[in-house]
Design a protein around this motif. Structure first.
Motif, mmCIF file in Angstrom:
data_model
loop_
_atom_site.group_PDB
_atom_site.id
_atom_site.type_symbol
_atom_site.label_atom_id
_atom_site.label_comp_id
_atom_site.label_asym_id
_atom_site.label_seq_id
_atom_site.Cartn_x
_atom_site.Cartn_y
_atom_site.Cartn_z
ATOM 1 N N ALA A 63 105.374 50.947 109.693
ATOM 2 C CA ALA A 63 105.175 50.164 108.468
ATOM 3 C C ALA A 63 103.697 50.101 108.123
ATOM 4 O O ALA A 63 102.862 49.781 108.972
ATOM 5 C CB ALA A 63 105.729 48.759 108.641
ATOM 6 N N GLN A 64 103.393 50.453 106.904
ATOM 7 C CA GLN A 64 102.013 50.389 106.429
ATOM 8 C C GLN A 64 101.780 49.025 105.793
ATOM 9 O O GLN A 64 102.609 48.559 105.017
ATOM 10 C CB GLN A 64 101.768 51.484 105.383
ATOM 11 N N PRO A 65 100.673 48.372 106.125
ATOM 12 C CA PRO A 65 100.413 47.068 105.486
ATOM 13 C C PRO A 65 100.136 47.248 104.002
ATOM 14 O O PRO A 65 99.641 48.290 103.564
ATOM 15 C CB PRO A 65 99.185 46.544 106.222
ATOM 16 N N GLU A 66 100.490 46.228 103.253
ATOM 17 C CA GLU A 66 100.253 46.265 101.815
ATOM 18 C C GLU A 66 98.752 46.296 101.558
ATOM 19 O O GLU A 66 97.993 45.585 102.214
ATOM 20 C CB GLU A 66 100.841 45.021 101.148
ATOM 21 N N PRO A 67 98.323 47.099 100.617
ATOM 22 C CA PRO A 67 96.885 47.111 100.333
ATOM 23 C C PRO A 67 96.456 45.772 99.747
ATOM 24 O O PRO A 67 97.169 45.160 98.961
ATOM 25 C CB PRO A 67 96.728 48.239 99.301
ATOM 26 N N VAL A 68 95.312 45.327 100.197
ATOM 27 C CA VAL A 68 94.792 44.046 99.735
ATOM 28 C C VAL A 68 94.287 44.226 98.303
ATOM 29 O O VAL A 68 93.491 45.126 98.028
ATOM 30 C CB VAL A 68 93.651 43.557 100.653
ATOM 31 N N ALA A 69 94.805 43.387 97.430
ATOM 32 C CA ALA A 69 94.380 43.470 96.038
ATOM 33 C C ALA A 69 92.956 42.956 95.925
ATOM 34 O O ALA A 69 92.604 41.913 96.490
ATOM 35 C CB ALA A 69 95.303 42.656 95.150
ATOM 36 N N ALA A 70 92.146 43.682 95.217
ATOM 37 C CA ALA A 70 90.753 43.268 95.030
ATOM 38 C C ALA A 70 90.721 42.042 94.135
ATOM 39 O O ALA A 70 91.457 41.944 93.153
ATOM 40 C CB ALA A 70 89.951 44.404 94.402
ATOM 41 N N LYS A 71 89.905 41.080 94.530
ATOM 42 C CA LYS A 71 89.787 39.872 93.720
ATOM 43 C C LYS A 71 89.090 40.215 92.415
ATOM 44 O O LYS A 71 88.090 40.929 92.413
ATOM 45 C CB LYS A 71 88.978 38.801 94.453
ATOM 46 N N PRO A 72 89.624 39.714 91.320
ATOM 47 C CA PRO A 72 88.944 39.994 90.054
ATOM 48 C C PRO A 72 87.610 39.247 90.016
ATOM 49 O O PRO A 72 87.492 38.124 90.497
ATOM 50 C CB PRO A 72 89.911 39.454 88.997
ATOM 51 N N ALA A 73 86.651 39.902 89.468
ATOM 52 C CA ALA A 73 85.326 39.294 89.366
ATOM 53 C C ALA A 73 85.376 38.147 88.360
ATOM 54 O O ALA A 73 85.979 38.252 87.305
ATOM 55 C CB ALA A 73 84.310 40.335 88.931
ATOM 56 N N VAL A 74 84.771 37.033 88.727
ATOM 57 C CA VAL A 74 84.723 35.876 87.836
ATOM 58 C C VAL A 74 83.494 36.042 86.941
ATOM 59 O O VAL A 74 82.390 36.271 87.426
ATOM 60 C CB VAL A 74 84.635 34.569 88.646
ATOM 61 N N SER A 75 83.721 35.919 85.665
ATOM 62 C CA SER A 75 82.610 36.120 84.742
ATOM 63 C C SER A 75 81.645 34.943 84.793
ATOM 64 O O SER A 75 82.026 33.812 85.101
ATOM 65 C CB SER A 75 83.135 36.302 83.325
#
Length: 154
Positions: A63-75
């Motif tokens: 099982a491959q771990p789910e890729p970590v979603a990159a946090k959106p940059a806060v403006s």
């Protein structure tokens, strides 16, 4: 109060005994193994057991771990708006406390002025009403006074 239970004979039940039927092993001809190139796994894998049976199944990939979603940059604009809102709320709270403090201070000063007026008025009243029995100060008899300015001598 309760009726007596009549004696009754226990029910006779028939019991069926089932004996397991042994399964005769199937004599299988070992299948020829397909050569597998290193690094490539087939989608279906076959294994030959020592007794000659062949077990076929799908290969299980780890099982491959789910890729970590990159946090959106806060403006910066969003951060500035949020900080401005917090500052505005702090100022409003401070002004509310300031107006409450000013109102309390005004009430205190008003009460002190009223207290001073009552005490001073009472002191003046005591002086006026007690002056009738005791005369202090200088008494001037106007008939015997000499007014040098008008050259009036009496």
């Amino acid at each position: 109060m309760y009726p007596e239970h009549p004696a009754h004979t226990p029910a006779v039940r028939t019991v069926d005994v089932h004996q397991p039927t042994p399964i005769t092993p199937v004599v299988a001809v070992p299948a020829p193994l397909a050569p597998v190139h290193p690094g490539a796994l087939p989608s279906v894998a076959s294994i030959v057991l020592p007794d000659g049976r062949v077990v076929t199944g799908y290969a299980i990939n780890p099982a491959q771990p789910e890729p970590v979603a990159a946090k959106p940059a806060v403006s910066r604009a969003a951060v500035n708006v949020a900080l401005g809102g917090v500052g505005f709320l702090a100022v409003c709270g401070g002004l509310l406390l300031l107006t409450t403090f000013i109102a309390a201070l005004t009430a205190l000063i008003t009460q002190l002025i009223i207290l001073a007026a009552v005490i001073f008025g009472g002191w003046i009243a005591v002086q006026v009403f007690s002056a009738s029995g005791h005369r202090g100060g200088t008494t001037v008899n106007i008939r015997k006074a000499v007014f040098k300015r008008n050259h009036f001598h009496g």
